[in-house]
Design a protein around this motif. Sequence first.
Motif, PDB file in Angstrom:
ATOM      1  N   PHE A  53       0.849  -1.201   0.000  1.00  0.00           N
ATOM      2  CA  PHE A  53       0.000   0.000   0.000  1.00  0.00           C
ATOM      3  C   PHE A  53       0.881   1.246   0.000  1.00  0.00           C
ATOM      4  CE2 PHE A  53      -4.581  -0.975   0.326  1.00  0.00           C
ATOM      5  CZ  PHE A  53      -4.493  -2.353   0.173  1.00  0.00           C
ATOM      6  N   PHE A  54       1.034   1.823  -1.203  1.00  0.00           N
ATOM      7  CA  PHE A  54       1.832   3.037  -1.368  1.00  0.00           C
ATOM      8  C   PHE A  54       0.988   4.271  -1.059  1.00  0.00           C
ATOM      9  CE2 PHE A  54       3.730  -0.145  -4.120  1.00  0.00           C
ATOM     10  CZ  PHE A  54       5.094   0.056  -3.974  1.00  0.00           C
ATOM     11  N   GLU A  55      -0.318   4.087  -0.911  1.00  0.00           N
ATOM     12  CA  GLU A  55      -1.251   5.195  -0.674  1.00  0.00           C
ATOM     13  C   GLU A  55      -2.149   4.781   0.496  1.00  0.00           C
ATOM     14  OE1 GLU A  55      -4.510   5.837  -3.476  1.00  0.00           O
ATOM     15  OE2 GLU A  55      -3.602   7.713  -4.057  1.00  0.00           O
ATOM     16  N   LEU A 106      -0.522 -10.804  -4.556  1.00  0.00           N
ATOM     17  CA  LEU A 106      -0.148  -9.437  -4.170  1.00  0.00           C
ATOM     18  C   LEU A 106      -1.326  -8.484  -4.341  1.00  0.00           C
ATOM     19  CD1 LEU A 106       3.283  -8.696  -5.900  1.00  0.00           C
ATOM     20  CD2 LEU A 106       2.762  -8.699  -3.477  1.00  0.00           C
ATOM     21  N   VAL A 107      -1.515  -7.612  -3.370  1.00  0.00           N
ATOM     22  CA  VAL A 107      -2.537  -6.562  -3.468  1.00  0.00           C
ATOM     23  C   VAL A 107      -1.796  -5.223  -3.502  1.00  0.00           C
ATOM     24  CG1 VAL A 107      -4.520  -5.473  -2.355  1.00  0.00           C
ATOM     25  CG2 VAL A 107      -4.195  -7.944  -2.163  1.00  0.00           C
ATOM     26  N   ILE A 108      -2.073  -4.430  -4.532  1.00  0.00           N
ATOM     27  CA  ILE A 108      -1.313  -3.187  -4.735  1.00  0.00           C
ATOM     28  C   ILE A 108      -2.243  -1.982  -4.716  1.00  0.00           C
ATOM     29  CG2 ILE A 108       0.344  -1.983  -6.253  1.00  0.00           C
ATOM     30  CD1 ILE A 108       1.192  -4.867  -5.918  1.00  0.00           C
ATOM     31  N   ARG A 109      -1.897  -0.986  -3.923  1.00  0.00           N
ATOM     32  CA  ARG A 109      -2.530   0.337  -4.064  1.00  0.00           C
ATOM     33  C   ARG A 109      -1.424   1.346  -4.338  1.00  0.00           C
ATOM     34  NH1 ARG A 109      -7.042   3.373  -0.630  1.00  0.00           N
ATOM     35  NH2 ARG A 109      -8.273   1.848  -1.793  1.00  0.00           N
ATOM     36  N   GLU A 111      -0.670   5.571  -6.054  1.00  0.00           N
ATOM     37  CA  GLU A 111      -1.277   6.827  -6.518  1.00  0.00           C
ATOM     38  C   GLU A 111      -1.189   7.001  -8.040  1.00  0.00           C
ATOM     39  OE1 GLU A 111       1.277   6.502  -4.471  1.00  0.00           O
ATOM     40  OE2 GLU A 111       2.874   7.963  -4.892  1.00  0.00           O
ATOM     41  N   LEU A 112      -0.400   6.144  -8.702  1.00  0.00           N
ATOM     42  CA  LEU A 112      -0.262   6.269 -10.160  1.00  0.00           C
ATOM     43  C   LEU A 112      -1.060   5.190 -10.881  1.00  0.00           C
ATOM     44  CD1 LEU A 112       3.557   6.955 -10.636  1.00  0.00           C
ATOM     45  CD2 LEU A 112       1.664   8.593 -10.692  1.00  0.00           C
ATOM     46  N   GLU A 113      -1.789   5.644 -11.914  1.00  0.00           N
ATOM     47  CA  GLU A 113      -2.557   4.721 -12.739  1.00  0.00           C
ATOM     48  C   GLU A 113      -1.592   3.776 -13.463  1.00  0.00           C
ATOM     49  OE1 GLU A 113      -5.375   7.237 -14.728  1.00  0.00           O
ATOM     50  OE2 GLU A 113      -5.939   5.598 -16.054  1.00  0.00           O
ATOM     51  N   GLY A 114      -1.920   2.515 -13.513  1.00  0.00           N
ATOM     52  CA  GLY A 114      -1.112   1.574 -14.311  1.00  0.00           C
ATOM     53  C   GLY A 114      -0.082   0.796 -13.511  1.00  0.00           C
ATOM     54  N   VAL A 115       0.131   1.136 -12.240  1.00  0.00           N
ATOM     55  CA  VAL A 115       1.185   0.455 -11.471  1.00  0.00           C
ATOM     56  C   VAL A 115       0.856  -1.030 -11.264  1.00  0.00           C
ATOM     57  CG1 VAL A 115       2.315   0.326  -9.207  1.00  0.00           C
ATOM     58  CG2 VAL A 115       2.181   2.504 -10.408  1.00  0.00           C
ATOM     59  N   SER A 116      -0.399  -1.359 -10.974  1.00  0.00           N
ATOM     60  CA  SER A 116      -0.756  -2.774 -10.768  1.00  0.00           C
ATOM     61  C   SER A 116      -0.524  -3.577 -12.041  1.00  0.00           C
ATOM     62  CB  SER A 116      -2.223  -2.914 -10.366  1.00  0.00           C
ATOM     63  OG  SER A 116      -2.451  -2.240  -9.177  1.00  0.00           O
ATOM     64  N   ALA A 130      -5.772  -2.663  -5.986  1.00  0.00           N
ATOM     65  CA  ALA A 130      -6.601  -2.148  -4.874  1.00  0.00           C
ATOM     66  C   ALA A 130      -6.785  -0.640  -4.998  1.00  0.00           C
ATOM     67  CB  ALA A 130      -5.948  -2.505  -3.545  1.00  0.00           C
ATOM     68  N   GLY A 131      -6.704  -0.138  -6.236  1.00  0.00           N
ATOM     69  CA  GLY A 131      -6.880   1.291  -6.495  1.00  0.00           C
ATOM     70  C   GLY A 131      -5.592   1.868  -7.045  1.00  0.00           C
ATOM     71  N   ASP A 132      -5.663   2.349  -8.322  1.00  0.00           N
ATOM     72  CA  ASP A 132      -4.464   2.970  -8.914  1.00  0.00           C
ATOM     73  C   ASP A 132      -4.805   4.388  -9.359  1.00  0.00           C
ATOM     74  OD1 ASP A 132      -6.080   2.010 -11.033  1.00  0.00           O
ATOM     75  OD2 ASP A 132      -4.359   1.583 -12.322  1.00  0.00           O
TER      76      ASP A 132
END
Length: 311
Positions: A53-55, A106-109, A111-116, A130-132
């Motif tokens: 979770f980066f955000e 892996l679950v990724i959040r 702030e940048l679109e496309g990271v997942s 989990a939201g990009d």
Amino acid sequence: MVKIFELENIISIKDFTRSDIDYILNEASTLENVAQSKEISEELKGKILGLMFFEPSTRTKMSFETAMKRLSGQCIGFENTGSSSVSKGESIADTAKMYEGYCDALVIRHELEGVSKFISDVVDVPVINAGDGAGQHPTQTLLDLYTIKKEIGNIDNIKIALIGDLKYGRTVHSLANALTLYDNVELYFVSPPELKMPQEILHDLDKVGMSYKEVSNISDIIDKVNVLYVTRIQKERFVDIEDYLKIKGAYIINKKMLEGKDLIVMHPLPRIDEIACDVDDTKYNKYFTQAANAVPIRMAILKTLIKNNPK
Ligand code: CP
């Protein structure tokens, strides 16, 4: 009864067919008792979920953790880059490769679109978006659809207004895309001119011949809909704070304006002031139930992806 779910990653709701959505919603129903702790499940015993979770997040992170633990799995991860080697300059790709070695999914959040999507291209375990940024939030949409189905009885034929920040709101982008899979949906977009639904999403709707109306006032639609899907004006997405302050508080739903209406109020949360607290104790409030529905839905997602794609 749908029997197959073939997606290996959950990146965008646009990758789903209607039968993929039915599969997850049906699976979630069968897991309700486990989600509510009335039954024990060991479906994911010995499995580990990685949370990157980066955000910030409350609901998505906690409900993924709860879902994994209810299925007897475990979680590892971080909720801010300060506690990982990303803060020393390690790349996202290298960080994800480390998680691949430690986890089953892996679950990724971010702030940048496309990271997942980027991470799903560099690891071989299932990746869940989990939201990009202002992009997509597909697992939120699955729990939104689950809530609509449970509360209204059907998703076909619903009349729904998406309200608030339609420009940056990833939940409304995913939901609008998902609704194209259903029949006879009446869709209204209610936003200030600065926060209108992006052209890209309108183009997706146009492509499949789905009609929608863009309006600026809640009073234009409140007597026409059975779902008010309210969203927060997201301060963190504005470059200029003055632009945020001009729009903040543009749409506020309160108990008085709902009286006598036959509708439900949903919100992906967090809310600031867009739903007054006097709505909380009314029959209209389905936003807390919606948040709780995240657990069976995310259990269904984890069970399906991890069992279908063993390491
Ligand atoms: N609905 C949602 O994504 O909430 P969080 O940001 O708290 O995860």
